[in-house]
Write a protein that holds these residues in place. Structure first.
Motif, PDB file in Angstrom:
ATOM      1  N   SER A 271       3.875 -11.014  -0.828  1.00  0.00           N
ATOM      2  CA  SER A 271       4.754 -11.429   0.202  1.00  0.00           C
ATOM      3  C   SER A 271       6.287 -10.779  -0.010  1.00  0.00           C
ATOM      4  CB  SER A 271       4.850 -12.935   0.498  1.00  0.00           C
ATOM      5  OG  SER A 271       5.883 -13.270   1.330  1.00  0.00           O
ATOM      6  N   LEU A 272       6.633 -10.971  -1.283  1.00  0.00           N
ATOM      7  CA  LEU A 272       7.931 -10.321  -1.475  1.00  0.00           C
ATOM      8  C   LEU A 272       8.168  -9.010  -1.541  1.00  0.00           C
ATOM      9  CD1 LEU A 272       8.712 -12.750  -4.919  1.00  0.00           C
ATOM     10  CD2 LEU A 272       9.778 -12.613  -2.441  1.00  0.00           C
ATOM     11  N   TRP A 273       6.851  -8.276  -1.939  1.00  0.00           N
ATOM     12  CA  TRP A 273       6.884  -6.764  -1.825  1.00  0.00           C
ATOM     13  C   TRP A 273       7.021  -6.406  -0.391  1.00  0.00           C
ATOM     14  CZ3 TRP A 273       7.663  -2.938  -4.545  1.00  0.00           C
ATOM     15  CH2 TRP A 273       7.195  -1.755  -4.310  1.00  0.00           C
ATOM     16  N   SER A 274       6.265  -7.044   0.455  1.00  0.00           N
ATOM     17  CA  SER A 274       6.480  -6.568   1.812  1.00  0.00           C
ATOM     18  C   SER A 274       7.769  -6.961   2.707  1.00  0.00           C
ATOM     19  CB  SER A 274       5.109  -7.360   2.673  1.00  0.00           C
ATOM     20  OG  SER A 274       5.648  -8.489   2.871  1.00  0.00           O
ATOM     21  N   LYS A 275       8.358  -8.106   2.206  1.00  0.00           N
ATOM     22  CA  LYS A 275       9.588  -8.192   2.592  1.00  0.00           C
ATOM     23  C   LYS A 275      10.733  -7.144   1.900  1.00  0.00           C
ATOM     24  CE  LYS A 275       9.380 -13.108   3.077  1.00  0.00           C
ATOM     25  NZ  LYS A 275       9.813 -14.550   2.750  1.00  0.00           N
ATOM     26  N   PHE A 276      10.665  -6.594   0.769  1.00  0.00           N
ATOM     27  CA  PHE A 276      11.257  -5.822   0.089  1.00  0.00           C
ATOM     28  C   PHE A 276      10.980  -4.372   0.783  1.00  0.00           C
ATOM     29  CE2 PHE A 276      11.834  -2.466  -3.065  1.00  0.00           C
ATOM     30  CZ  PHE A 276      13.052  -2.635  -3.397  1.00  0.00           C
ATOM     31  N   LYS A 277       9.744  -4.002   1.039  1.00  0.00           N
ATOM     32  CA  LYS A 277       9.480  -2.844   1.746  1.00  0.00           C
ATOM     33  C   LYS A 277      10.331  -2.777   2.975  1.00  0.00           C
ATOM     34  CE  LYS A 277       5.333  -1.319   2.017  1.00  0.00           C
ATOM     35  NZ  LYS A 277       3.838  -1.265   2.027  1.00  0.00           N
ATOM     36  N   ASN A 278      10.200  -3.923   3.999  1.00  0.00           N
ATOM     37  CA  ASN A 278      10.822  -3.948   5.261  1.00  0.00           C
ATOM     38  C   ASN A 278      12.199  -3.738   5.038  1.00  0.00           C
ATOM     39  OD1 ASN A 278       8.075  -4.112   6.340  1.00  0.00           O
ATOM     40  ND2 ASN A 278       8.315  -6.342   6.161  1.00  0.00           N
ATOM     41  N   TRP A 279      12.857  -4.359   4.169  1.00  0.00           N
ATOM     42  CA  TRP A 279      14.540  -4.350   3.800  1.00  0.00           C
ATOM     43  C   TRP A 279      14.732  -2.788   3.490  1.00  0.00           C
ATOM     44  CZ3 TRP A 279      17.119  -3.306  -0.728  1.00  0.00           C
ATOM     45  CH2 TRP A 279      18.236  -3.370  -0.550  1.00  0.00           C
TER      46      TRP A 279
END
Length: 177
Positions: free
Chosen positions: A154-162
């Motif tokens: 989840s953190l990785w996907s949020k980071f990628k989206n950011w």
């Protein structure tokens, strides 16, 4: 003694009440299912306050979630066991064949077969042992590992989206030059 001669007791235990109500509700409904609205109506008739019913419903949902996770864990352990059995079979067929072809009889390969087989038997027993402290600890470790994996994903996907909008705007400024 027939059922008509049986005298019901004057006092029931909580478990007896639950079983009797469960049977009565099951007989009342055609399909054995109730809507959430019907659940709330029954609770109101039994003078169960909404906070208690909501807490009970949350506990019930948490138990269902935990049971589902335990089923997933049991399936995971069985899959690991299948992999171990497959590896055991492949390697030992090769070793027994090699031993037989090299000497015309089986000698050293039987020791490997038996010792590894003992370890596999213990793993099998552990896999199908679904009660006790060792099972509970293994389940807790597996559950924690899965939760951490989900959190990191989840953190990785949020980071990628950011990060993606950042790189797209910087790419467009490069194109403007």
């Amino acid at each position: 003694m027939t059922a008509s001669e049986f005298q019901p007791p004057q006092i029931y235990t909580q478990e007896d009440v639950q079983q009797i109500l469960h049977l009565a509700i099951a007989k009342k409904t055609d399909r054995g299912e109730l809507s959430r609205e019907q659940l709330w109506e029954i609770a109101a008739e039994l003078e169960i306050d909404s906070e208690s019913l909501q807490a009970a419903e949350r506990d019930w949902l948490n138990r269902r979630l935990l049971d589902k996770k335990r089923q997933e864990f049991d399936l995971y352990r069985r899959d690991l066991l299948k992999q171990k059995v497959t590896r055991y079979a492949i390697v030992n067929i090769f070793l027994v064949s090699l031993d037989f072809l090299s000497g015309g009889a089986l000698s050293w390969s039987l020791y490997i077969l038996l010792i590894w087989g003992l370890g596999l038997a213990l793993d099998t027993w552990k896999t199908f042992q679904t009660k006790g402290e060792a099972y509970e600890q293994a389940f807790q470790r597996w559950n924690l590992k899965n939760e951490m994996r989900q959190t990191l994903a989840s953190l990785w996907s949020k980071f990628k989206n950011w990060w993606e909008p950042q790189t797209t705007t910087s790419d467009s400024t490069v194109d403007d030059w």
